[in-house]
Design a protein around this motif. Sequence first.
Motif, PDB file in Angstrom:
ATOM      1  N   HIS A  99       0.801  -1.222   0.000  1.00  0.00           N
ATOM      2  CA  HIS A  99       0.000   0.000   0.000  1.00  0.00           C
ATOM      3  C   HIS A  99       0.832   1.269   0.000  1.00  0.00           C
ATOM      4  O   HIS A  99       1.943   1.302   0.481  1.00  0.00           O
ATOM      5  N   ARG A 100       0.228   2.274  -0.604  1.00  0.00           N
ATOM      6  CA  ARG A 100       0.729   3.635  -0.512  1.00  0.00           C
ATOM      7  C   ARG A 100      -0.063   4.257   0.623  1.00  0.00           C
ATOM      8  O   ARG A 100      -1.290   4.275   0.582  1.00  0.00           O
ATOM      9  N   PRO A 101       0.594   4.730   1.660  1.00  0.00           N
ATOM     10  CA  PRO A 101      -0.151   5.200   2.830  1.00  0.00           C
ATOM     11  C   PRO A 101      -1.111   6.341   2.507  1.00  0.00           C
ATOM     12  O   PRO A 101      -0.781   7.243   1.758  1.00  0.00           O
ATOM     13  N   TYR A 102      -2.281   6.260   3.039  1.00  0.00           N
ATOM     14  CA  TYR A 102      -3.287   7.315   2.981  1.00  0.00           C
ATOM     15  C   TYR A 102      -3.441   7.861   4.383  1.00  0.00           C
ATOM     16  O   TYR A 102      -3.318   7.104   5.350  1.00  0.00           O
ATOM     17  N   PRO A 103      -3.779   9.114   4.508  1.00  0.00           N
ATOM     18  CA  PRO A 103      -4.266   9.537   5.827  1.00  0.00           C
ATOM     19  C   PRO A 103      -5.504   8.693   6.141  1.00  0.00           C
ATOM     20  O   PRO A 103      -6.306   8.410   5.250  1.00  0.00           O
ATOM     21  N   ARG A 104      -5.646   8.264   7.395  1.00  0.00           N
ATOM     22  CA  ARG A 104      -6.763   7.385   7.764  1.00  0.00           C
ATOM     23  C   ARG A 104      -8.107   7.945   7.346  1.00  0.00           C
ATOM     24  O   ARG A 104      -8.961   7.225   6.843  1.00  0.00           O
ATOM     25  N   ALA A 105      -8.324   9.235   7.539  1.00  0.00           N
ATOM     26  CA  ALA A 105      -9.625   9.830   7.210  1.00  0.00           C
ATOM     27  C   ALA A 105      -9.901   9.721   5.714  1.00  0.00           C
ATOM     28  O   ALA A 105     -11.035   9.454   5.307  1.00  0.00           O
ATOM     29  N   GLN A 106      -8.889   9.890   4.893  1.00  0.00           N
ATOM     30  CA  GLN A 106      -9.077   9.792   3.442  1.00  0.00           C
ATOM     31  C   GLN A 106      -9.399   8.356   3.036  1.00  0.00           C
ATOM     32  O   GLN A 106     -10.293   8.116   2.234  1.00  0.00           O
ATOM     33  N   LEU A 107      -8.679   7.395   3.591  1.00  0.00           N
ATOM     34  CA  LEU A 107      -8.942   5.997   3.286  1.00  0.00           C
ATOM     35  C   LEU A 107     -10.349   5.612   3.721  1.00  0.00           C
ATOM     36  O   LEU A 107     -11.083   4.963   2.979  1.00  0.00           O
ATOM     37  N   LEU A 108     -10.749   6.021   4.903  1.00  0.00           N
ATOM     38  CA  LEU A 108     -12.077   5.705   5.397  1.00  0.00           C
ATOM     39  C   LEU A 108     -13.153   6.329   4.513  1.00  0.00           C
ATOM     40  O   LEU A 108     -14.157   5.689   4.192  1.00  0.00           O
ATOM     41  N   ALA A 109     -12.957   7.564   4.077  1.00  0.00           N
ATOM     42  CA  ALA A 109     -13.915   8.228   3.192  1.00  0.00           C
ATOM     43  C   ALA A 109     -14.037   7.482   1.862  1.00  0.00           C
ATOM     44  O   ALA A 109     -15.143   7.315   1.330  1.00  0.00           O
ATOM     45  N   LEU A 110     -12.912   7.008   1.313  1.00  0.00           N
ATOM     46  CA  LEU A 110     -12.959   6.232   0.070  1.00  0.00           C
ATOM     47  C   LEU A 110     -13.740   4.939   0.257  1.00  0.00           C
ATOM     48  O   LEU A 110     -14.530   4.547  -0.601  1.00  0.00           O
ATOM     49  N   LEU A 111     -13.528   4.272   1.374  1.00  0.00           N
ATOM     50  CA  LEU A 111     -14.261   3.031   1.654  1.00  0.00           C
ATOM     51  C   LEU A 111     -15.751   3.297   1.846  1.00  0.00           C
ATOM     52  O   LEU A 111     -16.591   2.536   1.358  1.00  0.00           O
ATOM     53  N   GLU A 112     -16.096   4.359   2.565  1.00  0.00           N
ATOM     54  CA  GLU A 112     -17.505   4.714   2.748  1.00  0.00           C
ATOM     55  C   GLU A 112     -18.175   4.959   1.396  1.00  0.00           C
ATOM     56  O   GLU A 112     -19.288   4.494   1.155  1.00  0.00           O
ATOM     57  N   ASP A 113     -17.501   5.689   0.508  1.00  0.00           N
ATOM     58  CA  ASP A 113     -18.051   5.957  -0.824  1.00  0.00           C
ATOM     59  C   ASP A 113     -18.232   4.674  -1.619  1.00  0.00           C
ATOM     60  O   ASP A 113     -19.236   4.483  -2.294  1.00  0.00           O
ATOM     61  N   PHE A 114     -17.252   3.774  -1.537  1.00  0.00           N
ATOM     62  CA  PHE A 114     -17.332   2.509  -2.267  1.00  0.00           C
ATOM     63  C   PHE A 114     -18.519   1.680  -1.780  1.00  0.00           C
ATOM     64  O   PHE A 114     -19.287   1.145  -2.571  1.00  0.00           O
ATOM     65  N   ILE A 115     -18.678   1.585  -0.474  1.00  0.00           N
ATOM     66  CA  ILE A 115     -19.771   0.791   0.096  1.00  0.00           C
ATOM     67  C   ILE A 115     -21.123   1.417  -0.223  1.00  0.00           C
ATOM     68  O   ILE A 115     -22.116   0.716  -0.423  1.00  0.00           O
TER      69      ILE A 115
END
Length: 158
Positions: A121-137
């Motif tokens: 993985h390329r590190p993401y800030p946690r908030a950005q990664l979580l937002a991407l996952l929320e959008d995907f779901i």
Amino acid sequence: MDLHHLIYQSQALGDFGAPALAALLQRGRAHNHAHNISGVLLHTFDGRFLQVLEGPRTVVRHLYYHIILSDTRHFHCQVLGEGPIARRSFAGWTMGCRLAHAADLRALLGEVLADDLGLTHRPYPRAQLLALLEDFIAQPPGATEPAHLLDSPPTRHQ
């Protein structure tokens, strides 16, 4: 309550088809319900997992570091993000489940396949990664996707 989340990825060891996934979800949902854990699991057809766990800090960390890491059905476990949260992102699910493609995970994480061990993985800030996952779901599965009979209706968490 000290809400905490942990996001990790791993690779199944051997075939991990629908019956194994259904059994995992049944046990996981019962455990998570009893321990006030919410979250979501993404599973790819080639055996990759990406999971978000949310709940009390000590319970989430115990689940990952003492139960999930010792599960011999998968390997190459890698924490992508962990820390305190103000609110649950997947409060309605004890363990939501969504089938995904390897390309979905690469797009979500901005990753490339590194080798046979799975994704790096390329590190993401946690908030950005979580937002991407929320959008995907939040996106409904595509019209060509098979119906996901393993995803149960959300249950409420306090």
